[in-house]
Design an enzyme around this catalytic site. Structure first.
Site, PDB file in Angstrom:
ATOM      1  N   ARG A 112      73.730  40.455  -9.008  1.00  0.00           N
ATOM      2  CA  ARG A 112      74.528  39.515  -9.187  1.00  0.00           C
ATOM      3  C   ARG A 112      75.980  39.673  -9.262  1.00  0.00           C
ATOM      4  O   ARG A 112      76.734  38.964  -9.019  1.00  0.00           O
ATOM      5  CB  ARG A 112      74.380  38.533 -10.619  1.00  0.00           C
TER       6      ARG A 112
ATOM      7  N   ARG B 267      76.681  30.609 -25.899  1.00  0.00           N
ATOM      8  CA  ARG B 267      77.693  30.838 -24.940  1.00  0.00           C
ATOM      9  C   ARG B 267      78.376  29.475 -24.808  1.00  0.00           C
ATOM     10  O   ARG B 267      78.146  28.477 -23.797  1.00  0.00           O
ATOM     11  CB  ARG B 267      77.406  31.271 -23.672  1.00  0.00           C
TER      12      ARG B 267
ATOM     13  N   CYS C 124      74.361  35.179 -17.869  1.00  0.00           N
ATOM     14  CA  CYS C 124      73.789  36.363 -18.663  1.00  0.00           C
ATOM     15  C   CYS C 124      73.513  35.661 -20.179  1.00  0.00           C
ATOM     16  O   CYS C 124      74.195  35.136 -20.683  1.00  0.00           O
ATOM     17  CB  CYS C 124      74.819  37.464 -18.593  1.00  0.00           C
TER      18      CYS C 124
ATOM     19  N   LYS D 258      84.178  40.671  -9.371  1.00  0.00           N
ATOM     20  CA  LYS D 258      83.543  39.679  -9.484  1.00  0.00           C
ATOM     21  C   LYS D 258      84.106  38.624 -10.327  1.00  0.00           C
ATOM     22  O   LYS D 258      84.371  37.155  -9.880  1.00  0.00           O
ATOM     23  CB  LYS D 258      82.032  39.974 -10.176  1.00  0.00           C
ATOM     24  N   ASN D 259      84.934  38.889 -11.745  1.00  0.00           N
ATOM     25  CA  ASN D 259      85.248  37.991 -12.544  1.00  0.00           C
ATOM     26  C   ASN D 259      86.715  37.508 -12.042  1.00  0.00           C
ATOM     27  O   ASN D 259      87.301  36.861 -12.725  1.00  0.00           O
ATOM     28  CB  ASN D 259      85.344  38.451 -13.933  1.00  0.00           C
TER      29      ASN D 259
ATOM     30  N   ASP E 217      82.221  44.111 -21.276  1.00  0.00           N
ATOM     31  CA  ASP E 217      81.405  44.248 -20.141  1.00  0.00           C
ATOM     32  C   ASP E 217      81.084  45.943 -19.847  1.00  0.00           C
ATOM     33  O   ASP E 217      80.098  46.174 -19.174  1.00  0.00           O
ATOM     34  CB  ASP E 217      81.939  43.778 -18.852  1.00  0.00           C
TER      35      ASP E 217
HETATM   36  C1  EPZ Z   1      83.975  35.975 -19.098  1.00  0.00           C
HETATM   37  O1  EPZ Z   1      82.800  35.190 -19.728  1.00  0.00           O
HETATM   38  C2  EPZ Z   1      83.188  36.893 -18.101  1.00  0.00           C
HETATM   39  N1  EPZ Z   1      82.515  36.041 -17.098  1.00  0.00           N
HETATM   40  C3  EPZ Z   1      82.392  37.811 -18.827  1.00  0.00           C
HETATM   41  O2  EPZ Z   1      81.707  38.808 -17.968  1.00  0.00           O
HETATM   42  C4  EPZ Z   1      83.005  38.451 -19.963  1.00  0.00           C
HETATM   43  O3  EPZ Z   1      82.007  39.533 -20.740  1.00  0.00           O
HETATM   44  C5  EPZ Z   1      83.705  37.689 -20.849  1.00  0.00           C
HETATM   45  O4  EPZ Z   1      84.672  36.798 -20.082  1.00  0.00           O
HETATM   46  C6  EPZ Z   1      84.535  38.478 -22.034  1.00  0.00           C
HETATM   47  O5  EPZ Z   1      85.628  39.406 -21.177  1.00  0.00           O
HETATM   48  C7  EPZ Z   1      83.367  35.808 -15.961  1.00  0.00           C
HETATM   49  O6  EPZ Z   1      84.485  35.937 -15.805  1.00  0.00           O
HETATM   50  C8  EPZ Z   1      82.436  35.018 -14.855  1.00  0.00           C
HETATM   51  P1  EPZ Z   1      84.754  34.094 -23.122  1.00  0.00           P
HETATM   52  P2  EPZ Z   1      83.242  34.164 -20.582  1.00  0.00           P
HETATM   53  O7  EPZ Z   1      84.870  32.710 -23.007  1.00  0.00           O
HETATM   54  O8  EPZ Z   1      84.358  33.051 -20.105  1.00  0.00           O
HETATM   55  C9  EPZ Z   1      83.160  32.566 -27.229  1.00  0.00           C
HETATM   56  C10 EPZ Z   1      79.951  39.770 -16.642  1.00  0.00           C
HETATM   57  O9  EPZ Z   1      79.065  40.750 -17.018  1.00  0.00           O
HETATM   58  N2  EPZ Z   1      83.242  31.112 -26.928  1.00  0.00           N
HETATM   59  O10 EPZ Z   1      86.069  35.040 -23.283  1.00  0.00           O
HETATM   60  O11 EPZ Z   1      82.064  33.237 -20.792  1.00  0.00           O
HETATM   61  C11 EPZ Z   1      81.708  33.051 -26.571  1.00  0.00           C
HETATM   62  O12 EPZ Z   1      80.582  32.741 -27.343  1.00  0.00           O
HETATM   63  C12 EPZ Z   1      80.383  38.649 -17.466  1.00  0.00           C
HETATM   64  O13 EPZ Z   1      80.665  39.892 -15.740  1.00  0.00           O
HETATM   65  C13 EPZ Z   1      83.490  30.023 -27.853  1.00  0.00           C
HETATM   66  O14 EPZ Z   1      83.007  30.353 -28.828  1.00  0.00           O
HETATM   67  O15 EPZ Z   1      83.643  34.698 -21.861  1.00  0.00           O
HETATM   68  C14 EPZ Z   1      81.918  34.552 -26.581  1.00  0.00           C
HETATM   69  O16 EPZ Z   1      81.465  35.043 -27.835  1.00  0.00           O
HETATM   70  C15 EPZ Z   1      79.221  38.685 -18.734  1.00  0.00           C
HETATM   71  N3  EPZ Z   1      83.756  28.860 -27.107  1.00  0.00           N
HETATM   72  C16 EPZ Z   1      83.464  34.694 -26.528  1.00  0.00           C
HETATM   73  O17 EPZ Z   1      84.095  33.413 -26.895  1.00  0.00           O
HETATM   74  C17 EPZ Z   1      83.878  28.628 -25.862  1.00  0.00           C
HETATM   75  O18 EPZ Z   1      84.110  27.525 -25.318  1.00  0.00           O
HETATM   76  C18 EPZ Z   1      83.967  35.309 -25.430  1.00  0.00           C
HETATM   77  O19 EPZ Z   1      83.601  34.425 -24.144  1.00  0.00           O
HETATM   78  C19 EPZ Z   1      84.274  29.898 -24.929  1.00  0.00           C
HETATM   79  C20 EPZ Z   1      83.706  31.007 -25.409  1.00  0.00           C
END
Ligand code: EPZ
Length: 419
Positions: free
Chosen positions: A398, A122, A117, A22-23, A306
């Site tokens: 999803r 986020r 989610c 998915k990701n 995840d």
């Molecule tokens: C991706 O989300 C995945 N989603 C998530 O999978 C996954 O849990 C996550 O990466 C971590 O591996 C998709 O790929 C569609 P991040 P993403 O940006 O990109 C902080 C699932 O179940 N952050 O690495 O949103 C944020 O708050 C989903 O498949 C900032 O502070 O993850 C979090 O604490 C759930 N500022 C951490 O980084 C930003 O601008 C990780 O977020 C962006 C993120």
């Protein structure tokens, strides 16, 4: 609201082939917007609702899309700029990636903040500050985000290796003018898949997986046939279910090295794991599940956030107490309270859950709060004595294609009731 009815207490045994990740397919579909030089065919695509939503957004941009037998075709030659309505963007986090894709193609982007989610705050500050460094003018009202300008070269350091921010930079920069270097980039396998896809279209990106990614902007991108990598988290779901139900499951269609942290933890919990070229088998042969002690989620190649709730489900009856620390999201332990309804003994303090192994779980009426915790509740229900009802399964759909069919194929007693 649809729901699952599950009668637990039977081992899950057999083979399941996981779908495309998915990701991976979601950012790659966003990248299709950047191609104005021919038709793209993506194979091994999962039929999940987030893919459907993403195709709807591509259609809004004027892309022609079709989806049949696991194959998606996209023709973005006649795509034109448009703002994305809030109701679509609000459905999933990955919609944020259309900011980078639209900025890269049209030199402008306009959409509401993404949904997805509920795992705590986020923000997208890392995405937007990177766009600014690439010369885009960015306005963020808190509700709506607008970007404009032609992305140029920049040196970007990510204070946190954000998956989405890394992907958005790659999307905005791959047809930009100049070279963008990203330091402390995310290293997930899905980032490498995105790099390989963009390069297959004629892009010039290197370093994905290493933490330092260099993107050289190119003029055009052409059509390509591309195969999406297997879903490592879907694979982790079935492996955890094998251990939780004292069954034996072989998952195929995934690269075993993409989930080493998960299979290592299963072995440390008393399970046995057999890894072949593109399959993994997990079982415990009647042995007790042991607490592995402390589990801490962190960016790849660390233990994936995840899989946190999936492993928690597996450890609810482990001998001993497991300390599970959620190191990535600030509110991703809510599923603990649903597990407690099933007889689990968990105390939560801040971003740490203390799972005290219990004798047995029993069926209960529980609610899926997000995609992965919904799948985790299914695992717990499969190992519990009696009948469980899992509500809000739209969250699960999803990210999991044919979930109940695959589980029935493994001997699970699960029925989906539509509302
Ligand atoms: C991706 O989300 C995945 N989603 C998530 O999978 C996954 O849990 C996550 O990466 C971590 O591996 C998709 O790929 C569609 P991040 P993403 O940006 O990109 C902080 C699932 O179940 N952050 O690495 O949103 C944020 O708050 C989903 O498949 C900032 O502070 O993850 C979090 O604490 C759930 N500022 C951490 O980084 C930003 O601008 C990780 O977020 C962006 C993120």
């Amino acid at each position: 609201m649809s729901e699952y009815i599950i009668s637990g207490g039977r081992p899950l045994v057999g083979h399941v082939r996981v779908d495309g990740a998915k990701n991976s397919v979601l950012p790659i579909l966003c990248a299709c917007l950047l191609c104005d030089g021919g038709i793209i065919t993506l194979s091994n695509c999962p039929r999940i609702t987030d893919v459907q939503y993403t195709l709807e957004i591509l259609n809004l941009f004027g892309c022609e899309t079709s989806f049949a037998d696991g194959q998606i075709r996209v023709n973005s030659e006649n795509a034109r700029f448009c703002g994305i309505p809030c109701d679509l963007v609000g459905k999933m986090r990955s919609a944020a990636l259309f900011l980078g894709a639209a900025a890269g193609r049209f030199h402008q982007a306009e959409q509401c903040r993404p949904g997805g989610c509920e795992l705590g705050s986020r923000p997208i500050d890392l995405h937007l500050s990177a766009f600014a460094k690439m010369g885009l003018s960015v306005s963020d009202t808190g509700m709506e985000v607008k970007c404009s300008g032609c992305p140029h070269g920049a040196d970007i350091f990510l204070r946190y290796p954000s998956v989405g921010a890394t992907e958005n930079i790659m999307l905005a920069a791959c047809r930009g003018s100049g070279t963008v270097t990203v330091t402390n980039a995310a290293r997930e396998p899905e980032i490498e898949d995105l790099q390989n896809f963009i390069n297959a279209m004629g892009g010039n990106i290197r370093g994905a997986g290493s933490g330092i990614i260099i993107i050289e902007g190119v003029e055009k991108l052409h059509g390509v046939d591309y195969n999406i990598i297997g879903d490592r988290i879907e694979a982790a779901t079935y492996l955890a279910a094998a251990i939780a139900t004292d069954g034996e499951i072989t998952v195929s269609g995934v690269c075993p090295s993409h989930l080493t942290a998960v299979t290592d933890l299963i072995v440390n919990s008393g399970g046995s794991v057999c890894r072949k070229h593109d399959s993994i088998t997990a079982s415990r042969g009647g042995q007790f599940i042991l607490s592995p002690g402390k589990v801490e989620t962190s960016p790849y190649p660390g233990f994936p956030t995840d899989a946190q709730s999936l492993i928690m489900a597996m450890l609810l009856c482990a001998a001993g107490t497991t300390e599970i620390h959620e190191g990535v999201f600030d509110d991703r332990l809510r599923v603990s309270y649903e597990f407690i309804k099933m007889g689990a003994d968990i105390t939560v303090s801040g971003r740490t859950a203390y799972v005290h192994g219990t004798e047995r779980l029993y069926g209960a009426r529980v609610f899926a709060g997000d995609l992965r915790s919904g799948a985790a509740l299914v695992i717990a229900a499969m190992s519990a004595r009696g009948e469980s009802v899992i509500k809000n399964i739209s969250h699960i759909e999803r990210g999991y294609n044919n979930f109940e069919t695959k589980l029935r194929g493994l001997g699970g007693n699960i029925v989906k009731l539509k509302d």
